[in-house]
Write an enzyme that holds these catalytic residues in place. Structure first.
Site, PDB file in Angstrom:
ATOM      1  N   ASP A  81      44.554  38.041  40.763  1.00 44.53           N
ATOM      2  CA  ASP A  81      45.638  37.066  40.938  1.00 44.53           C
ATOM      3  C   ASP A  81      45.154  35.726  41.475  1.00 44.53           C
ATOM      4  O   ASP A  81      44.113  35.617  42.115  1.00 44.53           O
ATOM      5  CB  ASP A  81      46.725  37.641  41.855  1.00 44.53           C
ATOM      6  CG  ASP A  81      46.176  38.149  43.183  1.00 44.53           C
ATOM      7  OD1 ASP A  81      45.030  38.635  43.226  1.00 44.53           O
ATOM      8  OD2 ASP A  81      46.905  38.068  44.205  1.00 44.53           O
ATOM      9  N   GLU A 139      46.392  40.819  45.110  1.00 41.17           N
ATOM     10  CA  GLU A 139      45.701  40.940  46.401  1.00 41.17           C
ATOM     11  C   GLU A 139      46.220  39.923  47.403  1.00 41.17           C
ATOM     12  O   GLU A 139      46.210  40.167  48.604  1.00 41.17           O
ATOM     13  CB  GLU A 139      44.186  40.760  46.201  1.00 41.17           C
ATOM     14  CG  GLU A 139      43.351  41.010  47.457  1.00 41.17           C
ATOM     15  CD  GLU A 139      43.274  39.809  48.395  1.00 41.17           C
ATOM     16  OE1 GLU A 139      43.172  40.018  49.623  1.00 41.17           O
ATOM     17  OE2 GLU A 139      43.308  38.658  47.917  1.00 41.17           O
TER      18      GLU A 139
END
Length: 393
Positions: A81, A139
């Site tokens: 991400d 994350e």
């Protein structure tokens, strides 16, 4: 048994790793929205004949390679991400998505793990047992993608897990880790203060939420200095305060957001209690109402001693003693900690900074970038770590 490492093969793959990284950097996706990134990963894994599962704990992707001989199951993890930051770099691979960029190196993590998967797909004879490639979403945002992937069964049968973080505070070519605690537990707090708004010229009939918020921020800063043992490590940071619309209007509402970082569980609980008490009593003193939302985030990341020793031995052999350094404890947080709570493993910082190339900005900075040679270092290290773990009981 020793692995016959093919440097020429990895060097060949490295050029593709750079291409993948730059494509992902141009096309970032935020936490929980990594659908196209996940598709990009899955497509390449399938091309190399790797068994693929998608939609694991959200947008997670898991690739699996099995050897012809029995052995351990070794997992390697990368996060995918990006962050809600406007990319201010001037380069051909700058983000094309307004307000979103890879400002922490996750594009490099994903590309590195793809490179490792490609390498082992060409050398299946080196696999003893199973290699599991975990591409994790989210994350950067609690509750994080790791816990959701674990709940979906990603660690079932896994014996050892490794992960890396490309890290610009360390020069490219170096690696660092340490046995025991490496990165801190990270909690988040969100405070909504409701006062009584009014005219800036008649403050006596109002409850000024800005004043309450300012007092509250000052009081929160006494927690570490006056409530925490000076020999213990802790941080309480207020990162955002939002209130008001004009210079002559007393704001009715004020919102505050912050984070608390600790290593010790007792200190973690203490800070939570002190924040709750200070928020309640400070707002009561000024006559304001308040709502506090306190989220317990990622736990402390604790490396396994035996797997850290393995890393130190392998890294010293590959890169030399001077390039293999002991990492100090740090206050960033990582949901890789959840994997390490369940499976022995090691999380490693791979140097990615290069001041001569202008790649010295800190993580989460609008001009963040890293030396792509770090991906080669990370891939070579993880290939050897996995092989050593598979071949040596």
């Amino acid at each position: 048994m020793e692995m016959k490492f093919r440097e020429d093969v990895l060097l060949n793959i490295f050029s593709s790793m750079v291409e993948w990284r730059r494509y992902l950097h141009k096309n970032p996706e935020l936490s929980y929205k990594e659908a196209k990134t996940a598709q990009f990963v899955a497509d390449r894994l399938r091309t190399w004949g790797i068994e693929v599962k998608t939609g694991v704990g959200g947008h997670g992707v898991v690739g699996t390679l099995r050897g012809d001989f029995p052995g351990k199951t070794i997992a390697l993890r990368a996060d995918m991400d990006a962050l809600p930051i406007q990319d201010e770099k001037i380069c051909d691979y700058a983000s094309t998505v307004p307000g979103v960029m890879h400002a922490c190196g996750h594009d490099g993590h994903t590309s590195t793990l793809l490179g490792i998967a490609n390498y082992y797909s060409q050398h299946r004879d080196m696999i003893r047992g199973e290699l599991r490639f975990i591409f994790q979403p989210a994350e950067e945002t609690c509750p994080g993608g790791a816990i959701q992937m674990i709940e979906a069964g990603v660690l079932e049968g896994v014996n050892i897990i490794y992960g890396v973080h490309l890290w610009t505070p360390i020069s490219v070519g170096k690696t660092a880790s340490v046995a025991g605690p490496l990165w801190a537990a990270a909690d988040e707090f969100f405070i909504d203060i409701e006062g009584r708004g009014g005219h800036g010229g008649v403050p006596h009939v109002t409850v000024d939420s800005v004043l309450v918020g300012a007092a509250l921020i000052m009081n929160l800063q006494t927690i570490v200095s006056r409530s925490v043992d000076p020999l213990d490590s802790a941080v309480v940071t207020v990162g955002s305060m939002q209130a008001g619309t004009m210079q002559n209007i007393i704001a009715e509402r004020c919102s505050i957001m912050g984070t608390a970082r600790t290593f010790n569980q007792e200190t973690r609980s203490l800070i939570k209690r002190r924040i709750e008490t200070i928020v309640e009593q400070t707002c009561a003193m000024y006559g304001a109402d308040v709502h506090l939302n306190y989220l317990m985030g990622y736990p402390t990341l604790v490396n396994d001693a035996a797997e850290t020793a393995r890393y130190q031995r392998i890294a010293t052999h590959l890169f030399g003693e001077e390039q293999t350094i002991e990492a100090p404890k740090m206050m960033p947080a990582e949901d890789f900690a959840y994997y390490l709570q369940r499976v022995p493993g090691c999380f490693i910082l791979v140097g990615a900074g290069n001041a001569e190339k202008g790649m010295h900005y800190p993580h989460h900075h609008p001009r963040f970038d890293f030396d792509e040679q770090a991906m080669y270092t990370a891939a070579k290290l993880l290939i050897h770590l996995a092989a050593d773990a598979m071949m040596n009981e």
